[in-house]
Design an enzyme around this catalytic site. Sequence first.
Site, PDB file in Angstrom:
ATOM      1  N   LYS A 162       0.805  -1.235   0.000  1.00  0.00           N
ATOM      2  CA  LYS A 162       0.000   0.000   0.000  1.00  0.00           C
ATOM      3  C   LYS A 162       0.836   1.283   0.000  1.00  0.00           C
ATOM      4  CE  LYS A 162      -4.274  -1.652   2.122  1.00  0.00           C
ATOM      5  NZ  LYS A 162      -5.254  -1.468   3.186  1.00  0.00           N
ATOM      6  N   ASP A 168      -9.989   3.223   2.030  1.00  0.00           N
ATOM      7  CA  ASP A 168     -10.141   2.589   3.349  1.00  0.00           C
ATOM      8  C   ASP A 168     -10.748   3.558   4.373  1.00  0.00           C
ATOM      9  OD1 ASP A 168      -9.175   0.015   2.853  1.00  0.00           O
ATOM     10  OD2 ASP A 168      -7.086   0.596   3.207  1.00  0.00           O
TER      11      ASP A 168
END
Length: 291
Positions: A71, A107
């Site tokens: 990420k 997220d």
Amino acid sequence: MKIGGKTKIVGIFGYPLAHSLSPHLHNAAFALLELDFVYLPFWVEPEDLDLAARAIKSLNMVGVNVTIPHKEEIIAYLDEVTPEARMMGAVNTVLNRKGRLIGYNTDGQGFIDSLNKEGRFDPRGKRVMLLGAGGAARAISSVLIRQGIASLIIVNRTQRRGEELAHHLKRIFKNRCPIDLLEFNQRSFWGGVREINLFVNATSVGMHAEDHLLTNLDLFSPGTFVYDVVYNRKTELLEAAEEQDLPCLGGLGMLIHQAALSFEIWTHGKAPLQKMREAAEKELGMGKRGI
Ligand code: NAD
């Protein structure tokens, strides 16, 4: 699912990926809406991330999700990163826009959508305690501060990582809200816990049945909202919260909402949330029970 010459390809880069629910969520959504898309898992080892990122362009993929351990590292291979993803220092969704790779992070917003829509909880003006300082904690703390929480207290097993997160947030948000760090072994004794309105577990503790409960909820005030990002099972934290009649939510809603936002970035259409939830619950063997 019918794959043809015009089928659009999306997928997920991660390592390992065996337990990812994302292919199930997205393929169920594509099938329901009869979209000519397919979502595939790509096991990408860290040393191959640059090749994999270039393949998004060379294979004319629509985009990918990015998960552990890529990420943060993926950012180096992208042409553009949204201010939100830049603020979090992490990307979980990439869009290939006419050969330019754009990085997003869904997220944090997935967490807020779950908290607002399922938890009916508005974090604005609230005092928050956050357990964890990893990727999930970073995304959640950034959006919570952006939403206008009153204060944030961070607790992490490794003090140094907790300090790094606090330092990062202070650098980005300046004096937007007071940010403090509590030593891990003080977490169950700190008197201020009575004042908090929202407690978030953003660690991986709870994923396994043998995990111990990290938090003593005895000092929590009535009405304190407990959110556990763990989504694969009903955790001891959620059980303890329910026992004390505290409002609470598990992380499945966050997972579904972040997936829905990625889906909308790739398809420009509305994601079928209910279908995605059903696919996740089926894969987790939860039937209609939910968490
Ligand atoms: P990470 O590896 O970046 O961070 C892990 C965190 O857990 C760290 O803060 C670490 O200190 C803490 N931790 C691990 N074991 C611990 C222990 N025994 N005691 C105390 N603390 C411990 O991982 P991440 O990406 O931040 O993911 C954390 C959790 O969040 C995972 O369970 C992941 O599945 C979940 N997650 C859920 C969603 C969702 O959509 N619901 C999204 C992202 C992550």
